[in-house]
Every structure is written in C-alpha cells, then in structure tokens.
Design a protein around this motif. Structure first.
Motif, PDB file in Angstrom:
ATOM      1  N   CYS B 321      12.856  17.984 -39.529  1.00  0.00           N
ATOM      2  CA  CYS B 321      11.830  18.112 -38.495  1.00  0.00           C
ATOM      3  C   CYS B 321      10.596  18.725 -39.150  1.00  0.00           C
ATOM      4  O   CYS B 321      10.670  19.797 -39.743  1.00  0.00           O
ATOM      5  N   ILE B 322       9.466  18.010 -39.090  1.00  0.00           N
ATOM      6  CA  ILE B 322       8.269  18.494 -39.788  1.00  0.00           C
ATOM      7  C   ILE B 322       7.213  19.056 -38.832  1.00  0.00           C
ATOM      8  O   ILE B 322       6.268  19.704 -39.260  1.00  0.00           O
ATOM      9  N   TRP B 323       7.364  18.801 -37.548  1.00  0.00           N
ATOM     10  CA  TRP B 323       6.378  19.298 -36.573  1.00  0.00           C
ATOM     11  C   TRP B 323       6.979  19.181 -35.191  1.00  0.00           C
ATOM     12  O   TRP B 323       7.770  18.271 -34.926  1.00  0.00           O
ATOM     13  N   HIS B 324       6.642  20.096 -34.316  1.00  0.00           N
ATOM     14  CA  HIS B 324       7.067  19.935 -32.929  1.00  0.00           C
ATOM     15  C   HIS B 324       6.036  20.545 -32.008  1.00  0.00           C
ATOM     16  O   HIS B 324       5.265  21.425 -32.381  1.00  0.00           O
ATOM     17  N   SER B 325       6.013  20.037 -30.826  1.00  0.00           N
ATOM     18  CA  SER B 325       5.071  20.505 -29.811  1.00  0.00           C
ATOM     19  C   SER B 325       5.861  20.571 -28.517  1.00  0.00           C
ATOM     20  O   SER B 325       6.512  19.599 -28.114  1.00  0.00           O
ATOM     21  N   ALA B 326       5.839  21.754 -27.872  1.00  0.00           N
ATOM     22  CA  ALA B 326       6.648  21.961 -26.662  1.00  0.00           C
ATOM     23  C   ALA B 326       6.045  21.215 -25.473  1.00  0.00           C
ATOM     24  O   ALA B 326       4.877  20.804 -25.507  1.00  0.00           O
ATOM     25  N   VAL B 327       6.830  21.060 -24.438  1.00  0.00           N
ATOM     26  CA  VAL B 327       6.325  20.496 -23.185  1.00  0.00           C
ATOM     27  C   VAL B 327       5.160  21.351 -22.705  1.00  0.00           C
ATOM     28  O   VAL B 327       5.191  22.572 -22.802  1.00  0.00           O
ATOM     29  N   VAL B 328       4.116  20.708 -22.227  1.00  0.00           N
ATOM     30  CA  VAL B 328       2.967  21.429 -21.671  1.00  0.00           C
ATOM     31  C   VAL B 328       2.945  21.222 -20.159  1.00  0.00           C
ATOM     32  O   VAL B 328       3.071  20.078 -19.694  1.00  0.00           O
ATOM     33  N   GLN B 329       2.852  22.316 -19.419  1.00  0.00           N
ATOM     34  CA  GLN B 329       2.711  22.247 -17.955  1.00  0.00           C
ATOM     35  C   GLN B 329       1.315  22.722 -17.609  1.00  0.00           C
ATOM     36  O   GLN B 329       0.966  23.860 -17.893  1.00  0.00           O
ATOM     37  N   PHE B 330       0.533  21.840 -16.998  1.00  0.00           N
ATOM     38  CA  PHE B 330      -0.826  22.259 -16.662  1.00  0.00           C
ATOM     39  C   PHE B 330      -0.821  23.168 -15.437  1.00  0.00           C
ATOM     40  O   PHE B 330       0.163  23.233 -14.683  1.00  0.00           O
ATOM     41  N   SER B 354       1.095  13.188 -19.825  1.00  0.00           N
ATOM     42  CA  SER B 354       0.441  12.636 -21.017  1.00  0.00           C
ATOM     43  C   SER B 354       1.461  12.399 -22.126  1.00  0.00           C
ATOM     44  O   SER B 354       2.208  13.305 -22.495  1.00  0.00           O
ATOM     45  N   GLY B 355       1.477  11.188 -22.659  1.00  0.00           N
ATOM     46  CA  GLY B 355       2.347  10.889 -23.799  1.00  0.00           C
ATOM     47  C   GLY B 355       1.675  11.226 -25.108  1.00  0.00           C
ATOM     48  O   GLY B 355       2.328  11.553 -26.091  1.00  0.00           O
ATOM     49  N   ALA B 356       0.364  11.150 -25.126  1.00  0.00           N
ATOM     50  CA  ALA B 356      -0.384  11.477 -26.337  1.00  0.00           C
ATOM     51  C   ALA B 356      -0.671  12.967 -26.378  1.00  0.00           C
ATOM     52  O   ALA B 356      -0.648  13.639 -25.356  1.00  0.00           O
ATOM     53  N   GLY B 357      -0.939  13.480 -27.562  1.00  0.00           N
ATOM     54  CA  GLY B 357      -1.377  14.865 -27.700  1.00  0.00           C
ATOM     55  C   GLY B 357      -2.879  14.949 -27.459  1.00  0.00           C
ATOM     56  O   GLY B 357      -3.612  13.989 -27.707  1.00  0.00           O
ATOM     57  N   HIS B 358      -3.336  16.065 -26.927  1.00  0.00           N
ATOM     58  CA  HIS B 358      -4.765  16.260 -26.664  1.00  0.00           C
ATOM     59  C   HIS B 358      -5.122  17.705 -26.941  1.00  0.00           C
ATOM     60  O   HIS B 358      -4.258  18.591 -26.906  1.00  0.00           O
ATOM     61  N   ASP B 359      -6.424  17.948 -27.187  1.00  0.00           N
ATOM     62  CA  ASP B 359      -6.895  19.324 -27.362  1.00  0.00           C
ATOM     63  C   ASP B 359      -6.488  20.190 -26.175  1.00  0.00           C
ATOM     64  O   ASP B 359      -6.221  21.383 -26.333  1.00  0.00           O
ATOM     65  N   ALA B 360      -6.409  19.583 -24.992  1.00  0.00           N
ATOM     66  CA  ALA B 360      -6.033  20.334 -23.787  1.00  0.00           C
ATOM     67  C   ALA B 360      -4.678  21.018 -23.951  1.00  0.00           C
ATOM     68  O   ALA B 360      -4.434  22.076 -23.354  1.00  0.00           O
ATOM     69  N   PHE B 361      -3.774  20.419 -24.771  1.00  0.00           N
ATOM     70  CA  PHE B 361      -2.454  21.043 -24.968  1.00  0.00           C
ATOM     71  C   PHE B 361      -2.611  22.399 -25.662  1.00  0.00           C
ATOM     72  O   PHE B 361      -1.908  23.351 -25.352  1.00  0.00           O
ATOM     73  N   ASN B 362      -3.543  22.446 -26.633  1.00  0.00           N
ATOM     74  CA  ASN B 362      -3.808  23.729 -27.287  1.00  0.00           C
ATOM     75  C   ASN B 362      -4.463  24.704 -26.317  1.00  0.00           C
ATOM     76  O   ASN B 362      -4.075  25.869 -26.224  1.00  0.00           O
ATOM     77  N   LEU B 363      -5.458  24.219 -25.577  1.00  0.00           N
ATOM     78  CA  LEU B 363      -6.192  25.097 -24.670  1.00  0.00           C
ATOM     79  C   LEU B 363      -5.284  25.683 -23.599  1.00  0.00           C
ATOM     80  O   LEU B 363      -5.473  26.819 -23.150  1.00  0.00           O
ATOM     81  N   ALA B 364      -4.247  24.903 -23.193  1.00  0.00           N
ATOM     82  CA  ALA B 364      -3.335  25.358 -22.136  1.00  0.00           C
ATOM     83  C   ALA B 364      -2.607  26.639 -22.528  1.00  0.00           C
ATOM     84  O   ALA B 364      -2.082  27.341 -21.666  1.00  0.00           O
ATOM     85  N   ARG B 365      -2.594  26.962 -23.841  1.00  0.00           N
ATOM     86  CA  ARG B 365      -1.930  28.199 -24.283  1.00  0.00           C
ATOM     87  C   ARG B 365      -2.739  29.437 -23.937  1.00  0.00           C
ATOM     88  O   ARG B 365      -2.213  30.544 -23.924  1.00  0.00           O
ATOM     89  N   ILE B 366      -4.062  29.243 -23.777  1.00  0.00           N
ATOM     90  CA  ILE B 366      -4.904  30.438 -23.619  1.00  0.00           C
ATOM     91  C   ILE B 366      -5.655  30.476 -22.293  1.00  0.00           C
ATOM     92  O   ILE B 366      -6.269  31.494 -21.977  1.00  0.00           O
ATOM     93  N   ALA B 367      -5.641  29.386 -21.537  1.00  0.00           N
ATOM     94  CA  ALA B 367      -6.407  29.379 -20.281  1.00  0.00           C
ATOM     95  C   ALA B 367      -5.821  28.341 -19.329  1.00  0.00           C
ATOM     96  O   ALA B 367      -5.217  27.364 -19.779  1.00  0.00           O
ATOM     97  N   PRO B 368      -5.982  28.541 -18.012  1.00  0.00           N
ATOM     98  CA  PRO B 368      -5.573  27.494 -17.066  1.00  0.00           C
ATOM     99  C   PRO B 368      -6.297  26.196 -17.439  1.00  0.00           C
ATOM    100  O   PRO B 368      -7.516  26.198 -17.652  1.00  0.00           O
TER     101      PRO B 368
END
Lengths: 424, 424
Positions: B321-330, B354-368
């Motif tokens: 496994c070289i990378w993983h990204s957890a489920v994102v709940q908006f 969303s099936g694709a990754g987006h910058d929003a997935f990163n932003l969801a870690r720090i803000a609604p």
C-alpha cells in the motif's frame, strides 16, 4: 591423426578486450548498432585483422568482411561470422563469440601454416540485435535480399537518426552493393541463449535449424476514464479482457514441449494509477520448430481473440500478425560435419533447434548454412550476466575450425604428409 | 423573493478565455503545474481580479487567494476555490470551473452592490493534478498540514526541476506561511467527472463526501529470458500470474455497486517483443464510500496476492500500500445549504459521493467544507473531450453563490428591504 586446435587463451583474451568497448556495470557491454561504441568495437576487430594482413572490405549496409585467401581464386568463400553489436544491457558472448572465433580460425591456420583451396571469410553483420534500428538481423537481411537497401537505409532510431546518417558519419557509405559478394557456405558459432545444453550436460549443440516465429500486436480499445467517479458497470475497461488474452496465449503454448508463447510487452495508455486505461497494446510471440504446429497455434490464437472480442462487445479487440519467419532447415552435409567434428574431438553433443533468430537464418536462404551452439550459464542471454566458460568457448571454436576446414579444403603439405606418415 | 443570479455569459466567456492558455488540439488545455502556461493562466486570472480591485495574496507553496472583504474584519473567510493546473491532455472545466465560478460570485455581489459580513475568498490551489509533481492536491495538502512544506518544495519533476525552482523562477517564493491564513468554510464547485448525474438527468450533485482510496504497487519478479530458446517449463515468466492478479482485483470490486477497482498501469521490463519479462509492475486503486468495506476489500486483495504468490513459487510477488485517503464526510449544514439552494432554484438535484479526489478533501480536515457537482458529458474528464453545458455551469455557479452568501452573511440594505417589501 590429431588436428590443429585453436589458441584458446588468445580467443578468450580477445573476447574480454572486446567487452571493454562500451563496457557497462556488472560485466555487461552496450554497443548499440552503428553507435560510436559499435564503431569502436569494429575498429578494434579490424586492427587485429589488419595486423595479420587479411584483406578487409564492407558493403553499403555496413556489413564487414575479412578474407584469408585460398588457392582457388574464383571459388566461393566459406564464411564464418556473427555480429559485434549488442543489446542495451548485453553480455560478452552474444555475437562476439562467432566473430572472434572466426578470426581465431584464420589465425590458427596461419599459425600452423595451413593453406585452404577456398577463401575463408569472417563476416560482421550490421545490427543483428534490432534494438536501436528495427528490424533485427538487418545487415544479413539486406545482404540476402529479404530487406530492401533504400528502405533499410532510411530507417530511423527513436531520435530520428537514420541508418544512412550513421553509415555516412562513420565512413561506411561507399562500400560494395550488398549481396554482390557471393558466398559458398556459412557457419555461425553462437551461445545457445537457452538452458538445454547446460541441463543435458552437453558441450556442443548441433543446430539442425530454427523455429518458425510469428509476431502479433493485440490492441484492446476501451475508454479512458477516472478511477473514482465511474461505476464499474459503466466502464469500458480493457484490463479484465487482458487477463483472458494472457490465459489464451499460455494455453496455446501447451500444444507440445517444443513450442513457445511469449507476451513481452504490455502497454497501458495513458498509464496513470487513477485512470482506467483507454487502450492496451500487447505483443505476442509464438514459435514452433514445426510449421504446421505453428499454423495451428496461430489459428487457435486468432479464434480465441475473436471469442474474447465477442464476450467483450464494449471493447474493440484486434490482433494482427506483424512479422513471421518460416522454419529454417540447415544444410544436411554441414550439420553432419558439425556432428563429426564434435565426435572426433570427443565433445558431448546433441542436436538442437535454435529458438532465437540469427543471421544464419537469412544466410540459409542463399547458401548451405549451419550453426554451432555452446552452453551459456543458466541459459541467460541479453543480460549482463550472460556467461560461457573458457572450455566451452574453446570447444565451439575448435568445431568451427574443423567444419570450416572440411568445406574450405585443407591443402596437406609434403611436410605434414611426412608427419602423418610417421605416426601411422 | 428572487435572489441575484450570476452572469452566465461572463462566466462562460472567462472559461473559454482561460482554455486558450496552453491550448492543445481538440479543444484541450495543457497547463502543467507551475509551468509557464500555468503561470500565464494565473496571470490572466489575477488581471481579472485586480481589475475589480480585489486584494490578492499567496503562500509559500504558490496557493493564490483573492479576497472580497466583508464588514467583520476579524471573521474567518468563506473560501470558494479549486485549481487552474490541468492534466497533460486536460479539458476546459476540471478545476477552472471552481475558480472562475468563485470569481463570478464575487463579481455578481459587486454588480448587485451586496455586502457580506464575512470575507469571501477565492483560492487557487497549486498542483491539484499531480501529473508533473507528485503527489496530487499538493497546495491544499501543504496548506492543511498533511504535506510538509520543505519536503514538498524539494519534490522534483521528471526533468529534475523542483517545485522550489519553479516557485522562485516565477516569484512565488516570498509568500505567507501556508496555513497561516485561517479559513472559516470551504465550498468547491466541480464537474462530476463521472456519468451519474447525466444518467439520472440531474443538474446539481449535492456532494455528501468522498470515497476512501487505497493505492497499491504490485511487483512480480521473474527472470528475463529470450522468447525462443527457453522451454516454457523452465521459464520464470511473470505474465501468467498477472492474469490471476487482474482477475483478483476485478472480483474484489464486485462487493457492491459503490466500490471501484482500477488497474491503470502495467509495466513490463525490459518490454521487448522477444524477451520474457523479468519484472512486471502493476498499480491497483481500490475505492469505496464505506471505510469498512474498503478495509475488507484490502484484506481480500492482500490475501489473494498471497495465494497467487504461493501458487507461483518461481516468482516473487509483493503488494504494498503506497497511499491511502480516508472517507471524507462533508459538513452537514453545508450539504443542507447546497440542497436548499438547488431546491429554491428548482434545479434537479441528487446526493452523490465524490469518486475523485479534490482539494476539498484536504480542506475538510481543517474547516466545514462541501462541494457542488454539475454533470459532464458522457462522464468524460482528464481528456480534451471534457464538456459541461453552459446551462449546467450557470446552475452550479448559482448554487455556489447562494451557498456562499448563506454562510458569509448577506447584509440586506435598506433599498433592498424596500424592494423586497414591494414584492410581498
């Protein structure tokens, strides 16, 4: 009667010297056809030849010839040869062995003051490997008329440099018309490039001919899409059908022990971890020593592809034969001569069919031809680890010497007659 | 009460103008991250912003921010955004839509003289695509602290040019520390990059979150050998086992309708038609909107690989496994706001993951955070044929406007109160 033998130390040291031209790590050599390293290798070889006073000449595709003249000026020469170019990560024996053992035969005859009725030539065929310029066996292909000279000269490498550009740059453009120089017989010594001789503990492979080969390109056209958003059922993903094609190809190879199937290239486009490939290109190489078996393999392959295409109507799947080479049967008298030479010198020998392509396959179209194989360690070739033992190199060169002498016609001098007489 | 709507002609014309920067045949665009074309695209965008007098600033990883100030100076901004860089053969909407619709929201508010309590910013995140510099979503990754700034700056492209080299060359090195600029909420408008909205005849995708993703590299190590000489039984050919791995991966994806499995890259080495590959590298991308389902998929995958490895002891098969990204709940309130905006404007809408990754997935870690999707033709993206209709672009931008206004706090002026009163 004991025949003269080659000087195995000299031959081994020449192989090692040649390997230093274009040397790469782990004992490998890289002399891509008509690159400066290939030219440097040829220059080293020519220096050795000229040192002995042999006549050298070349043709317009860059094939080099070295002649030790016989007494019958108009008789067609017995030609020994192979190639000096290598794979990108090539070893020290593939090609070089046949050329340098050829030179060793000439020098051994000189050392023992042996004359022959026919000329003995050594040929260095241009671009046998076909890595830089396609196709492989280019020089011998043009020489024997299976490739067109103008088209071949125009062939470009991946940087847009043509064969002609390189021949001109290195002064090889003013040679003889290829094929103008007729030959009587052709003998090529080569490493086996497979594990059979080693496994059977044989020193000499009596090569009876070559496998028939057919090459195919298979294209699976689907639709490129992002790995995340598109549901599996909506995709036109060619990858699952690739597994069916792999299974088909390897099932076909089970027809008998002598046949081969290889998938060497699989290319996905655009080749990105999160993109469903829009297209896959697959290469298929099918071989058999029996033409009718290979014909049957091809039929099963193409029918199998159709079946897979029907089961995957969301894709467009096509297979095309892009190259083929018929079964080669070497000359019976020459094969017998190789067998006789091995027997006389007490080398363990067996008949073998060449799985790889060689310049000898082209030469067999225009003259009686055969090959001599020696084992290579673990069957490995086209790799830096390629290795043949000094004992096997010596044995192969001695069989080459004896076979060449048989067909060139050794002239027995009075002195030698006397020696022979003493021993009776 | 009818709300203000965006100027759809202006937005469309800006999208078309941006597409001319780095234009490639068949209506595509190529603005690789931090290339001159990417910089030119940013300059065009900045010119539009400065024309309106908006404050602009940037950070040390090259993320750009444009601010339309609110009345509450110390309140955290509502940020709209996406990216301007593209895939090598990119389209006109992926990324640009979210940025240019963000600018359109600011301009619409100006046109209608609407003030907000909070600032509304537009963010242009650096290198979302990850084609030139890995990983993808680089700018937002550094901004949100999931990527280290020094390591990311040192990342090189295939020509040895680092992110830092390009930032310095284009004057982006003296910016704010990434993440220093805190944000209140984040909303990203994007094309779906899949076929679901189109198939369901919906105009707006109410994005509830993102799939969990895991990436694997599978290596099959065999032994390189010539396609002819070596008998099938003596080979260490990794290709037959590749078929088993393909079957395994696609079988795993059958767990439910929402999960995905993709093999995007298959590389054979040395990749020559007449050489049995010594090694094959395979990429595997597994996704699911349910973390526990994906965990189960991974387990089945790794167990399956072990089974295949045991059945192929002549090979060495490994999966990592070289990378993983957890489920994102908006954010629930923001998702509800998008739903409300679509309903109010009478746009057909549905929830989507969303099936694709987006910058929003990163932003969801720090803000609604939330996203708004619009359909794209045939679900095609990362391709010159990518297309979204002007009607859908308009609808998406209007939902972005309404959602931004709801969280930024529209200040209702006396005049507007009066107008509203007239309509009652």
């Amino acid at each position: 009667m004991t025949d003269q033998s080659i000087n195995s130390e000299r031959l081994w040291s020449r192989i090692m010297d040649m390997a230093e031209i274009g040397e790469i790590p782990r004992n490998g050599s890289r002399r891509l056809a008509m690159s400066q390293d290939d030219i440097d290798g040829r220059e080293l070889f020519l220096a050795w030849c000229k040192n002995r006073g042999y006549q050298t000449f070349y043709d317009k595709i860059g094939n080099l010839f070295v002649r030790r003249s016989g007494t019958e000026v108009s008789a067609l020469p017995v030609v020994l040869g192979s190639h000096l170019d290598t794979q990108p990560n090539g070893g020290r024996f593939d090609g070089m062995l046949g050329v340098l053992a050829g030179l060793e035969v000439l020098e051994t005859l000189d050392d023992h003051k042996i004359s022959t009725r026919k000329h003995i030539d050594v040929a260095v065929w241009t671009n046998e490997e076909g890595t830089r310029f396609q196709p492989a066996m280019m020089g011998s292909g043009v020489f024997t008329g299976t490739l067109s000279l103008p088209e071949t000269l125009a062939t470009k490498d991946s940087n847009g440099v043509s064969v002609s550009d390189e021949l001109i740059a290195h002064g090889y453009d003013k040679g003889l018309p290829p094929g103008n120089h007729r030959i009587g017989r052709y003998i090529e010594l080569h490493i086996e490039q497979g594990p059979v001789l080693e496994a059977e503990e044989k020193t000499i492979g009596i090569v009876t001919g070559g496998q028939a080969i057919r090459w195919f390109n298979v294209t699976l056209q689907g639709e490129e899409t992002h790995a995340g958003p598109v549901p599996m059922a909506s995709r036109k993903d060619p990858v699952p059908a690739l597994a069916r094609i792999i299974d088909l190809v390897f099932q076909i190879a089970e027809v008998d022990m002598a046949s081969r199937a290889t998938i060497g290239e699989i290319d996905t486009f655009p080749s990105s971890i999160n993109v469903v490939p829009g297209q896959i290109q697959v290469s298929v190489d099918l071989r058999s020593p029996d033409e009718s078996v290979l014909e049957n393999m091809q039929q099963r392959f193409l029918e199998g592809i159709q079946t897979i295409a029907k089961a995957n109507k969301h894709l467009k799947i096509e297979a095309n034969c892009i190259w083929h080479s018929a079964v080669v049967q070497f000359d019976k008298d020459m094969v017998d001569a190789v067998r006789g030479a091995a027997l006389k010198r007490d080398y363990a020998a067996m008949e073998i069919v060449s799985g790889a392509g060689h310049d000898a396959f082209n030469l067999a179209r225009i003259a009686p031809t055969t090959m001599v194989f020696i084992p290579c360690k673990d069957g490995i070739s086209h790799n830096e680890r390629e290795y043949a033992s000094p004992e096997h190199v010596e044995a192969g060169a001695n069989v080459l010497l004896d076979t060449a002498l048989q067909f060139a016609g050794k002239i027995v001098s009075a002195a030698q007659d006397a020696n022979a007489g003493e021993r009776v």
